[in-house]
Scaffold this motif. Structure first.
Motif, PDB file in Angstrom:
ATOM      1  N   ASN A 198      -3.393 -23.050  -1.845  1.00 38.79           N
ATOM      2  CA  ASN A 198      -2.693 -21.845  -2.322  1.00 38.79           C
ATOM      3  C   ASN A 198      -2.175 -20.986  -1.159  1.00 38.79           C
ATOM      4  N   HIS A 199      -1.729 -21.652  -0.107  1.00 40.64           N
ATOM      5  CA  HIS A 199      -1.265 -20.873   1.052  1.00 40.64           C
ATOM      6  C   HIS A 199       0.033 -20.122   0.727  1.00 40.64           C
ATOM      7  N   GLN A 200       0.883 -20.699  -0.152  1.00 44.00           N
ATOM      8  CA  GLN A 200       2.112 -19.998  -0.512  1.00 44.00           C
ATOM      9  C   GLN A 200       1.803 -18.694  -1.244  1.00 44.00           C
ATOM     10  N   ARG A 201       0.822 -18.767  -2.142  1.00 38.67           N
ATOM     11  CA  ARG A 201       0.446 -17.558  -2.883  1.00 38.67           C
ATOM     12  C   ARG A 201      -0.142 -16.503  -1.946  1.00 38.67           C
ATOM     13  N   MET A 202      -0.957 -16.964  -1.003  1.00 35.79           N
ATOM     14  CA  MET A 202      -1.520 -16.016  -0.027  1.00 35.79           C
ATOM     15  C   MET A 202      -0.427 -15.384   0.829  1.00 35.79           C
ATOM     16  N   LEU A 203       0.550 -16.205   1.246  1.00 32.16           N
ATOM     17  CA  LEU A 203       1.653 -15.645   2.036  1.00 32.16           C
ATOM     18  C   LEU A 203       2.455 -14.630   1.226  1.00 32.16           C
ATOM     19  N   GLU A 204       2.668 -14.940  -0.043  1.00 33.70           N
ATOM     20  CA  GLU A 204       3.393 -14.006  -0.895  1.00 33.70           C
ATOM     21  C   GLU A 204       2.624 -12.697  -1.060  1.00 33.70           C
ATOM     22  N   ILE A 205       1.295 -12.819  -1.220  1.00 33.46           N
ATOM     23  CA  ILE A 205       0.472 -11.605  -1.346  1.00 33.46           C
ATOM     24  C   ILE A 205       0.525 -10.791  -0.057  1.00 33.46           C
ATOM     25  N   ALA A 206       0.455 -11.468   1.093  1.00 30.08           N
ATOM     26  CA  ALA A 206       0.538 -10.756   2.376  1.00 30.08           C
ATOM     27  C   ALA A 206       1.896 -10.070   2.533  1.00 30.08           C
ATOM     28  N   ARG A 207       2.971 -10.764   2.095  1.00 32.01           N
ATOM     29  CA  ARG A 207       4.309 -10.167   2.167  1.00 32.01           C
ATOM     30  C   ARG A 207       4.411  -8.932   1.274  1.00 32.01           C
ATOM     31  N   GLN A 208       3.853  -9.048   0.082  1.00 32.81           N
ATOM     32  CA  GLN A 208       3.853  -7.889  -0.816  1.00 32.81           C
ATOM     33  C   GLN A 208       3.045  -6.737  -0.247  1.00 32.81           C
ATOM     34  N   LEU A 209       1.907  -7.067   0.418  1.00 32.50           N
ATOM     35  CA  LEU A 209       1.100  -6.019   1.052  1.00 32.50           C
ATOM     36  C   LEU A 209       1.893  -5.299   2.139  1.00 32.50           C
ATOM     37  N   ARG A 210       2.636  -6.072   2.953  1.00 33.53           N
ATOM     38  CA  ARG A 210       3.444  -5.445   3.995  1.00 33.53           C
ATOM     39  C   ARG A 210       4.532  -4.559   3.404  1.00 33.53           C
ATOM     40  N   VAL A 211       5.165  -5.068   2.333  1.00 30.28           N
ATOM     41  CA  VAL A 211       6.211  -4.268   1.676  1.00 30.28           C
ATOM     42  C   VAL A 211       5.635  -2.975   1.117  1.00 30.28           C
ATOM     43  N   GLU A 212       4.435  -3.057   0.513  1.00 27.51           N
ATOM     44  CA  GLU A 212       3.822  -1.858  -0.052  1.00 27.51           C
ATOM     45  C   GLU A 212       3.430  -0.868   1.041  1.00 27.51           C
ATOM     46  N   LYS A 213       2.970  -1.396   2.184  1.00 28.16           N
ATOM     47  CA  LYS A 213       2.644  -0.493   3.297  1.00 28.16           C
ATOM     48  C   LYS A 213       3.889   0.218   3.810  1.00 28.16           C
ATOM     49  N   GLU A 214       4.978  -0.541   3.947  1.00 30.28           N
ATOM     50  CA  GLU A 214       6.230   0.102   4.371  1.00 30.28           C
ATOM     51  C   GLU A 214       6.683   1.140   3.349  1.00 30.28           C
ATOM     52  N   ARG A 215       6.516   0.802   2.071  1.00 30.30           N
ATOM     53  CA  ARG A 215       6.875   1.767   1.029  1.00 30.30           C
ATOM     54  C   ARG A 215       5.987   2.998   1.100  1.00 30.30           C
ATOM     55  N   GLU A 216       4.679   2.776   1.389  1.00 28.37           N
ATOM     56  CA  GLU A 216       3.767   3.913   1.520  1.00 28.37           C
ATOM     57  C   GLU A 216       4.179   4.825   2.673  1.00 28.37           C
ATOM     58  N   GLU A 217       4.587   4.211   3.797  1.00 31.82           N
ATOM     59  CA  GLU A 217       5.048   5.011   4.934  1.00 31.82           C
ATOM     60  C   GLU A 217       6.308   5.797   4.578  1.00 31.82           C
ATOM     61  N   SER A 218       7.251   5.123   3.884  1.00 26.92           N
ATOM     62  CA  SER A 218       8.473   5.842   3.508  1.00 26.92           C
ATOM     63  C   SER A 218       8.176   6.977   2.529  1.00 26.92           C
ATOM     64  N   LEU A 219       7.231   6.736   1.597  1.00 26.78           N
ATOM     65  CA  LEU A 219       6.867   7.803   0.661  1.00 26.78           C
ATOM     66  C   LEU A 219       6.195   8.964   1.381  1.00 26.78           C
ATOM     67  N   ALA A 220       5.356   8.625   2.375  1.00 20.33           N
ATOM     68  CA  ALA A 220       4.724   9.703   3.148  1.00 20.33           C
ATOM     69  C   ALA A 220       5.771  10.507   3.913  1.00 20.33           C
ATOM     70  N   GLN A 221       6.755   9.800   4.461  1.00 22.05           N
ATOM     71  CA  GLN A 221       7.831  10.510   5.166  1.00 22.05           C
ATOM     72  C   GLN A 221       8.634  11.385   4.206  1.00 22.05           C
ATOM     73  N   GLN A 222       8.937  10.848   3.007  1.00 27.31           N
ATOM     74  CA  GLN A 222       9.644  11.652   2.015  1.00 27.31           C
ATOM     75  C   GLN A 222       8.822  12.866   1.597  1.00 27.31           C
ATOM     76  N   LYS A 223       7.500  12.671   1.476  1.00 29.58           N
ATOM     77  CA  LYS A 223       6.630  13.788   1.119  1.00 29.58           C
ATOM     78  C   LYS A 223       6.680  14.873   2.179  1.00 29.58           C
ATOM     79  N   GLN A 224       6.645  14.446   3.455  1.00 29.89           N
ATOM     80  CA  GLN A 224       6.718  15.441   4.532  1.00 29.89           C
ATOM     81  C   GLN A 224       8.062  16.155   4.527  1.00 29.89           C
ATOM     82  N   GLU A 225       9.149  15.395   4.300  1.00 28.27           N
ATOM     83  CA  GLU A 225      10.469  16.027   4.238  1.00 28.27           C
ATOM     84  C   GLU A 225      10.553  17.021   3.088  1.00 28.27           C
TER      85      GLU A 225
END
Length: 687
Positions: A242-269
């Motif tokens: 299930n390495h493809q599924r794990m890679l997809e989960i890791a990719r989604q985690l990275r996307v969510e972290k980037e989204r969290e950073e952008s939301l934090a930046q929007q919150k500060q703005e």
């Protein structure tokens, strides 16, 4: 002035007058010529001009005499050469263009370079005339100014080609295409400004090209190492389940972290915006309080008091402040005129004046001390009051100046407000709303906006219903055509072709017959209407009531049928969509099965046909190609310096051989000429 300098200035003046008279133009004002030839600073400027012209990149090899003896056309060409060094577009021969064109071109470039004529040339027409005829009092200051700051002016001329904005008339900007093009032009200009600033910062930051190249090489090597590490990690991961599924989960985690950073930046703005909005609200509340206080205090007594204060202030300005300032300006003007009327002073004269000033100051101080010693008992009583009065008068003058500045600023703001109101009136043709009118206008806009949204929703619903009805009509037409084709086929099969057409004709004839019967019935009804009016009215009432009941039942049934048809159409469309999705998934599943079967096949030839193997081979080929290209690039970089040096040596060798060939040809020509002369002399001797 030294006698030799007087003779030299007289010689220059005579030569200039002669050149002007021969050129056919009217001479410049005599005051300008006198200022030029009597100004000792001009000789220093000429020396500086000659020194600059003898250096790179001009190499004119002038001295003071040869430079001063240049004719007007030569002087203009020299000025044009200097301008051409600053802006290559001006490298032209002025003999090939009209004098007015030359002056216009030079004036435009001097305007871009922000050149200001000296104080003695105040009229632009005089400056232009001097530029056309090549006047030395006009051109020498220009040359001096240009040669003192050549590098700075080169940069300014380069930037002017890209930063001088092309003004487009407002009526042309009404066109969308022109407006979009103008917007792109302004965006490109701003991008050029930013890029130029970054370039200047990089130039001044101290980075060298060698260091940048080393950094690029190191980054490329690091990139290769990272690619190899990624490949090794991929090979390790492929063995995990299930390495493809794990890679997809890791990719989604990275996307969510980037989204969290952008939301934090929007919150500060948004926090910053909220803070600024609160500050604006506080300022507006303070302004509201001030306006409320002003409205409360608007009584006749307060207005009269304010007018009296304003009258006192204006009377003070008219009676004390302005006369004092006028007197000081007149005195300053008198001293300046006196200084201008006196001849130019040297350093010795200035030293004498300084010594005299010091002596007079010392005498004034002695007299003040004597007066204080003599009248100290009497003046001591009034000194304090004098000081207080002087302090109060100074404070009064300062406050008056502050009040005057505030009034001027307020008048400027009011003028700007009127201009903005006029502009708004010209654009919309209406007055600017204020106060309660603006509130009513806002409420009206809100109600209209709500009504508009409601109507837009209704239009969307009607549009959707129209689409459904249109689709229903298309489906019914398709069904009708299919049924007609089936019926035609059945009739052909049974041997009764044309039966449906004949039946339709019979129905049409029967319909026509029924219409004729109805017409006959109506005629009979009309004939019997006179006798059966009461019975007809009763029957008609019964008919109307029965028809109304049937009509209501019919409308109800039609609504039910309509709803059922819509549900049927929706279900049918859902069925078709689901069927299409099922077919697509089956095709994809079959492709995946074929790919898996090919990939796990024991036959190497079949395995090579797998898509994964094909892409793997393509990736390896591209990587090998990239490595070869990088090696080739590295080899080219290493051999670039020696190759350039070798090419330069070949060019030098070619120039040397060309020079030798020219020298050989010159020597042969000289030898042949000498032989001819010698033979001619011998012939004369024989004669």
């Amino acid at each position: 002035m030294h006698p030799s300098q007087e003779f030299y200035g007289l010689q220059r003046f005579t030569y200039f007058i002669t050149s002007v008279l021969l050129s056919g133009f009217s001479p410049l004002p005599l005051s300008l010529l006198q200022d030029y030839f009597q100004d000792p600073i001009m000789s220093d400027q000429i020396k500086s001009i000659v020194e600059k012209l003898n250096k790179e990149p001009f190499k004119k090899n002038y001295n003071l005499i040869t430079f001063d003896s240049l004719e007007s056309m030569q002087l203009l060409q020299l000025l044009n050469d200097v301008l051409g060094e600053i802006d290559p577009k001006h490298v032209v021969d002025i003999r090939e263009e009209m004098p007015e064109q030359t002056a216009k071109r030079m004036l435009s470039l001097l305007g871009i370079l922000k050149y200001k004529p000296p104080g003695s040339i105040t009229d632009l027409s005089t400056f232009r005339q001097g530029l056309v005829i090549g006047s030395k009092p006009v051109i020498h200051p220009v040359l001096y100014w240009l040669l003192q700051r050549t590098n700075e002016l080169k940069k300014r001329a380069y930037l002017a080609r890209f930063l001088i904005k092309l003004e487009v008339p407002a009526e042309f900007l009404q066109d969308d295409t022109v407006a979009d093009t103008n917007k792109q032009y302004e965006d490109l200009m701003e991008a050029f400004k930013n890029l130029h600033k970054e370039c200047e910062q990089l130039k001044t930051s101290g980075f060298s090209t060698a260091e940048i190249r080393r950094d690029i090489t190191a980054m490329e090597e690091e990139k290769d190492q990272l690619i190899k590490r990624v490949e090794r990690l991929k090979k390790r991961v492929e063995t995990v389940q299930n390495h493809q599924r794990m890679l997809e989960i890791a990719r989604q985690l990275r996307v969510e972290k980037e989204r969290e950073e952008s939301l934090a930046q929007q919150k500060q703005e948004q926090k910053n915006q909220l803070f600024h909005a609160e500050q604006r609200l506080q300022r507006v509340q303070l302004q509201l309080k001030d306006m409320q206080h002003a409205v409360v205090d608007s009584k006749p007594e307060s207005l009269m008091k304010r007018l009296e204060e304003e009258i006192k202030f204006n009377s003070y300005l008219c009676s004390e402040k302005f006369p004092r300032e006028l007197e000081s300006k007149k005195q300053s003007l008198y001293f300046l005129q006196k200084v201008v009327s006196e001849p130019a002073m040297g350093q010795s004269d200035l030293n004498e004046l300084e010594t005299k000033i010091n002596e007079v100051n010392a005498q004034i101080n002695q007299l003040i001390e004597k007066r204080m010693m003599k009248y100290e008992p009497i003046d001591s009583k009034f000194s304090m009051y004098r000081q207080q009065a002087s302090i109060i008068s100074r404070k009064k003058e300062a406050k008056a100046e502050e009040l005057q500045a505030a009034k001027e600023e307020m008048s400027n703001m009011e003028r700007q407000m009127l201009q903005k109101a006029n502009q708004a009136r010209e654009l919309d043709g209406t007055e600017v709303l204020k106060g309660d009118e603006f509130k009513r206008y806002v409420n009206k806009l809100r109600s209209k906006n709500t009504f508009y949204k409601k109507k837009r929703q209704e239009i969307a619903e009607i549009t959707a219903e129209y689409g459904i009805l249109q689709r229903t009509e298309e489906l019914l037409k398709q069904r009708h055509e299919a049924i007609q084709q089936q019926l035609q086929a059945i009739e052909d099969k049974k041997g009764i072709s044309g039966y449906s057409y004949t039946q339709e004709e019979l129905e049409r004839v029967s319909a026509a017959k029924s219409e004729m019967d109805e017409m006959k019935g109506r005629t009979l009804d009309n004939m019997s209407e006179m006798e059966l009016t009461q019975e007809c009215d009763g029957k008609k009432g019964q008919y109307d009531s029965c028809a109304a009941g049937l009509e209501s039942n019919r409308s109800t049934l039609e609504q039910e049928v309509k709803g059922l048809r819509e549900e049927c159409i929706q279900e049918e469309s859902c069925y078709h969509h689901t069927n299409c999705m099922k077919k697509n998934l089956e095709i994809q599943l079959q492709r995946a099965k074929d790919e898996m079967k090919t990939y796990v096949s024991p036959d190497p030839q079949d395995r090579r046909k797998a898509i994964r193997e094909q892409y793997t081979r393509m990736i390896l080929e591209q990587e090998n190609l990239g490595k070869k290209l990088r090696e080739k690039q590295k080899a080219v970089r290493e051999s670039h310096g020696p190759n350039m040096k070798q090419a330069k040596m070949w060019r030098d060798f070619e120039q040397l051989m060309e020079c030798k060939r020219e020298c050989f040809l010159k020597q042969q020509n000289q030898t042949s000429v000498g032989q001819v002369i010698q033979e001619g002399g011998e012939d004369r001797l024989v004669l």
